[in-house]
Design an enzyme around this catalytic site. Structure first.
Site, short mmCIF file in Angstrom:
data_model
loop_
_atom_site.label_atom_id
_atom_site.label_comp_id
_atom_site.label_asym_id
_atom_site.label_seq_id
_atom_site.Cartn_x
_atom_site.Cartn_y
_atom_site.Cartn_z
N ASN A 24 30.57 1.52 2.28
CA ASN A 24 29.55 0.46 2.28
C ASN A 24 28.50 0.88 1.27
O ASN A 24 27.69 1.76 1.52
CB ASN A 24 28.96 0.34 3.69
CG ASN A 24 27.90 -0.74 3.77
OD1 ASN A 24 27.55 -1.36 2.77
ND2 ASN A 24 27.40 -0.96 4.97
N ARG A 26 33.02 -2.80 2.30
CA ARG A 26 32.22 -3.91 2.80
C ARG A 26 31.67 -4.67 1.58
O ARG A 26 31.06 -4.07 0.71
CB ARG A 26 31.05 -3.40 3.63
CG ARG A 26 30.18 -4.53 4.08
CD ARG A 26 28.95 -4.05 4.79
NE ARG A 26 28.17 -5.19 5.21
CZ ARG A 26 26.86 -5.18 5.33
NH1 ARG A 26 26.18 -4.09 5.06
NH2 ARG A 26 26.23 -6.26 5.71
N HIS A 79 27.17 -11.21 8.59
CA HIS A 79 27.52 -10.40 9.77
C HIS A 79 28.88 -10.81 10.33
O HIS A 79 29.17 -10.57 11.51
CB HIS A 79 26.50 -10.57 10.92
CG HIS A 79 25.14 -10.00 10.66
ND1 HIS A 79 24.00 -10.61 11.11
CD2 HIS A 79 24.76 -8.88 10.03
CE1 HIS A 79 22.94 -9.89 10.75
NE2 HIS A 79 23.38 -8.84 10.10
N ARG A 105 12.13 -10.68 8.32
CA ARG A 105 12.44 -12.02 7.78
C ARG A 105 12.00 -13.10 8.74
O ARG A 105 12.14 -12.95 9.96
CB ARG A 105 13.95 -12.15 7.55
CG ARG A 105 14.45 -11.33 6.39
CD ARG A 105 15.96 -11.43 6.26
NE ARG A 105 16.53 -10.09 6.15
CZ ARG A 105 17.78 -9.78 6.44
NH1 ARG A 105 18.63 -10.71 6.86
NH2 ARG A 105 18.20 -8.55 6.31
N GLU A 125 31.36 -2.31 12.79
CA GLU A 125 31.82 -2.95 11.56
C GLU A 125 32.74 -2.03 10.76
O GLU A 125 33.70 -2.50 10.15
CB GLU A 125 30.60 -3.38 10.72
CG GLU A 125 29.90 -4.57 11.36
CD GLU A 125 28.49 -4.80 10.85
OE1 GLU A 125 27.60 -4.02 11.25
OE2 GLU A 125 28.27 -5.73 10.08
#
Ligand code: ADP
Length: 396
Positions: free
Chosen positions: A7, A90, A179, A240, A382
């Protein structure tokens, strides 16, 4: 079979080495501050942690260092690089091109480049990582796993914004969602926990971490999700804003805010950090709220309220709902936040068991015996999901 999962960020490379199909992690680590002072490889082999501080000028050097550590005669975990039979990457944005993970070739690289302006912070470093591992291991298959791919089943009615249609045709402006690897992993696991086939479950999956998103899953497939063209839309996050009235931005632009200011405002200075004025970390906010900090409490309340709204909306979208799933750092660990989200939802069949919820650790069912809908806590993984895809795609 040994699979490396990578990743890659703009100045970092996170990785895990898996023994498949057992999904056993034999090594993991992080190259950080690439190209900067203090660059280092921090890794864990057989549970033992080590740090190698040295100049790491670029991603190629980072990958080389990881591979050297993996085969090191002192504390390595494999004898030869050739033991790594596939690499899974990823990749954040796959645009509309990919419905699942793919074997990387020139065409795939061109597609990832094509949508790079939709994910400028992520896709270019993801590509850099792919190229660096290709240089280091030219004969090993490389697989791309996209954050967007699971959401490629979202129907047009859910992915279109009500803007002039030409903007979709010209610029690809639509909901993509993110996601996806996590939503898919926990939806599949939820089906297993309920003794159902993976394509026979309707659930709402709540991935709540620094970035958070909710997905509506019908018959095992994503049919809607809260993040949109970018990961800014949807629920309130660490920094955010999530959903806001877009006219707020025109109003602030009139007051002198530039595009760069507004971007920073919404992505880095908002969310629970903006509301509380003190932290983006939910644990810190929980402690502050307990100590009487009203703004920290407000941030926690708004966070939970917005997720509750999405659960209501997606219950309407799905019609029949088998489970609500919580995952991510917050979803897996914060019992009080799960309780705030699920409070007063018994009308739509969602009822928590306080003791089960407070005692949950790892995988757990936290709904009461009366709850029509199962409420599940499922740790996301993940990296393992990418390892499984990579393993499956590299079988002859
Ligand atoms: P990322 O999106 O960066 O992967 P994580 O999934 O690790 O983030 O989630 C990070 C968030 O999870 C932080 O806000 C952290 O405070 C929160 N978190 C972790 N453990 C707990 C806990 N025990 N209680 C409340 N929040 C927690």
């Amino acid at each position: 079979m040994i699979v490396l999962v990578v990743n890659c960020g703009s100045s970092s490379i996170k990785y895990q080495l898996f023994e498949m199909p057992e999904r056993r992690v034999i090594a993991k680590g992080l190259v950080e501050r690439i190209g900067n002072e203090g660059s280092a490889l921090v890794y864990e082999h057989d549970g033992k942690k080590s740090t190698l501080e040295q100049p790491i000028p670029d991603h190629d050097a980072g990958v080389e260092l990881i591979l050297q550590a993996l085969v090191s005669p002192n504390d390595g975990v494999i004898k030869d690089i050739d033991e790594i039979k596939a690499v899974g990457h990823r990749v954040v944005h796959g645009g509309e091109a990919f419905t699942g993970s793919v074997l990387i070739n020139d065409e795939v690289i061109a597609s990832i480049e094509k949508v790079a302006d939709l994910a400028p912070l992520h896709n270019p470093p993801n590509l850099t990582g792919i190229r660096a591992t290709q240089h280091a291991m030219p004969n090993v298959p490389q697989i791309a796993c996209f954050d967007t791919a699971f959401h490629n089943t979202i129907p047009q009615v859910a992915y279109m914004y009500a803007l002039p249609y030409e903007l979709y045709e010209k610029f690809g402006i639509r909901r993509y969602g993110f996601h996806g690897t996590s939503h898919r992993w926990v939806a599949r696991r939820a089906a297993e926990m309920l003794g159902k086939d993976k394509y026979d479950i309707n659930c709402i999956t709540c991935h709540l971490g620094n970035g958070s998103s909710i997905a509506a899953v019908r018959d095992g497939k994503s049919v809607d999700t809260s993040m949109g063209l970018t990961p800014l839309e949807g629920v309130v996050m660490g920094t955010r804003s999530g959903d806001i009235d877009p006219a707020i931005l025109f109003y602030l632009a009139d007051k002198g805010y530039s595009v760069a200011d507004l971007n920073k405002l919404c992505n880095k200075q908002s969310g629970v950090l903006g509301l509380s004025g003190s932290s983006n970390d939910m644990r810190t906010l929980g402690e502050k709220a307990k100590a009487g900090d009203d703004r920290a409490q407000l941030a926690l309340d708004v966070f939970a309220y917005r997720i509750k709204k999405y659960i209501g909306t997606y219950t309407a979208v799905l019609g029949k709902l088998d489970a609500v799933v919580f995952t991510g750092g917050i979803g897996e660990n914060a019992a009080d936040i799960r309780a705030a989200i699920c409070g007063n939802l018994d009308q739509i069949g969602i009822e928590l068991d306080t003791a089960l919820n407070n005692g949950a650790s790892g995988e757990a069912t936290v709904s009461s015996g009366n709850s029509r809908v199962a409420v599940l806590v499922i740790p996301t993984n993940e990296e393992a999901a990418i390892a499984v895809d990579t393993y499956q795609m590299s079988q002859p």
